[in-house]
Design an enzyme around this catalytic site. Structure first.
Site, short mmCIF file in Angstrom:
data_model
loop_
_atom_site.label_atom_id
_atom_site.label_comp_id
_atom_site.label_asym_id
_atom_site.label_seq_id
_atom_site.Cartn_x
_atom_site.Cartn_y
_atom_site.Cartn_z
CB CYS A 193 -0.71 -0.29 1.45
SG CYS A 193 -0.17 -0.15 2.42
CB THR B 60 8.09 -3.98 -2.18
OG1 THR B 60 6.64 -4.17 -2.52
CG2 THR B 60 8.77 -5.15 -2.37
NE ARG C 160 8.18 5.51 -1.24
CZ ARG C 160 8.02 5.07 -2.29
NH1 ARG C 160 8.27 3.85 -2.46
NH2 ARG C 160 7.34 5.45 -3.26
CD GLU D 26 13.89 4.79 0.89
OE1 GLU D 26 13.17 3.31 1.98
OE2 GLU D 26 13.88 4.45 0.33
CG HIS E 10 13.18 2.70 -2.87
ND1 HIS E 10 12.37 3.15 -2.02
CD2 HIS E 10 12.61 2.48 -3.35
CE1 HIS E 10 11.27 3.34 -2.80
NE2 HIS E 10 11.74 3.39 -3.78
#
Ligand code: NAD
Length: 339
Positions: A198, A225, A227, A256, A297
């Site tokens: 989401c 994957t 956030r 990050e 990422h």
């Protein structure tokens, strides 16, 4: 004509923009967005960034004629959309660009269930024993998907091909989706693997916290994957230490954006050495955790998707300046003038 500013530039993106907007001047910066280094900020009407370059109100103020910010990503939580709208700036994203992120979800599920990262680290140490490396099949396991948009739905399809039982939660269920919708509460209780797909919103910030981990099955695996801040990092560390979470594959981390050293410079207000980077990385205890697989990422990052992302980014600029914006996630509301 004004100028388009591209941070973290890429030759393919430059070609696409030059073709799409031949009359605009292109100003490119190889590194992350740093408005202080822009020579003529008043020329800039369009700004291209990626998730690694947050854009806040002060950045927008530095470019007084900015009209559009387009990000080479689906997520746009790194852009202060409210500030953009307040300044009459449209924000665009790349809503879809193929199966890269969904495929990466499956890759990470397989890496966790088959302990690929642990086995690899052991063999690098000349350890070819197999004790501790017994894995689990995906087939027959219950997969819980949080968010069934483009990525989540595709993860569901791929997971079914592996013989998984797929359940999902989403405030806007897809009517034709071939999966069972349940509440978040039921999903965290039943899932053997959870895939977080989401967006990061006010409502999803820390939506997986201590209370949710406490309800999970012991030995659950988590792939994120989406956030980092969708999960409460401290609570995840706690759940790992309790053995509730047996493994986590995290392509995204809370905070990050602090990891690239160029961004640290502006955050810390000084030129950081390697030690500063190291300290922040170590503060994120997760990166060093033996049952956590962190990637920087890269779920989106394939040859195929990058081409599509840059193509759409140039298209976003073109359509905006032609007066018919595509992929606008936020646009100033202009009152239509009634005769
Ligand atoms: P999407 O907009 O197609 O789908 C998002 C889905 O999440 C929607 O169906 C929405 O209703 C649902 N959702 C919203 N609030 C929710 C909640 N509280 N609980 C459960 N579901 C909720 O977006 P997408 O293309 O599937 O991408 C999803 C997210 O993945 C992006 O917003 C981005 O943050 C992240 N992403 C990461 C990478 C990467 O490289 N790691 C790449 C692309 C996207």
């Amino acid at each position: 004509m004004g100028a388009i500013f591209v941070s973290e530039t890429d030759p393919t993106l430059e070609d696409f923009i030059e073709t799409a907007l031949p009359n605009y001047k292109l100003i490119c910066q190889p590194g992350l967005l740093d408005v202080a280094t822009i020579k003529s900020p008043e020329e800039i009407e369009g700004l291209c960034v990626t998730v690694r370059s947050p854009v806040n109100g002060a950045d927008m103020d530095a470019m007084p004629n900015l009209k559009i910010i387009t990000t080479g990503s689906t997520g746009f939580d790194h852009i202060d959309v409210k500030e953009a709208v307040a300044r009459d700036i449209t924000v665009c994203n790349v809503a879809r660009y193929g199966p890269a992120v969904a495929e990466f979800n499956i890759a990470q599920m397989l890496a966790l269930t088959r302990k690929v990262h642990t086995a690899y680290m052991q063999t690098l140490q000349n350890d070819f024993t197999i004790s501790g490396l017994k894995g689990r099949n995906l087939s027959g396991k219950v997969l819980g998907i949080i968010g069934t948009g483009n990525i989540g739905l595709h993860v569901g399809k791929l997971a079914k091909a592996f013989g998984m039982l797929v359940i999902a939660t989403d405030p806007y269920p897809m009517p034709d989706a071939d999966l069972e919708y349940v509440t978040l509460d039921e999903l965290v209780r039943r899932s053997e693997i959870i895939a977080i797909c989401c967006p990061l919103l006010l409502e999803t910030h820390h939506m997986i916290g201590r209370a949710e981990f406490e309800k999970m099955r012991h030995g659950v695996l988590i792939v994120n994957t989406s956030r980092g801040a969708v999960m409460d990092t401290q609570a995840l560390v706690w759940a790992l230490d309790q053995g509730i979470v047996a493994g986590a594959a995290l392509d995204v981390l809370e905070g990050e954006v602090l990891l690239p050293s160029a961004r640290l410079t502006s955050v810390l207000g000084g030129a950081p050495g390697q030690d500063d980077v190291k300290t922040i990385a170590e503060d994120l205890t997760l990166i060093r955790h033996p049952r956590v697989l962190v990637t920087p990422h890269i779920a989106f990052f394939t040859v195929d998707s990058i081409d599509a992302i840059w193509r759409q980014t140039a298209e976003n600029l073109k359509t905006y300046f032609e007066g018919n914006p595509t992929n606008a996630v936020a646009a100033p509301i202009r009152q239509s003038v009634q005769p």
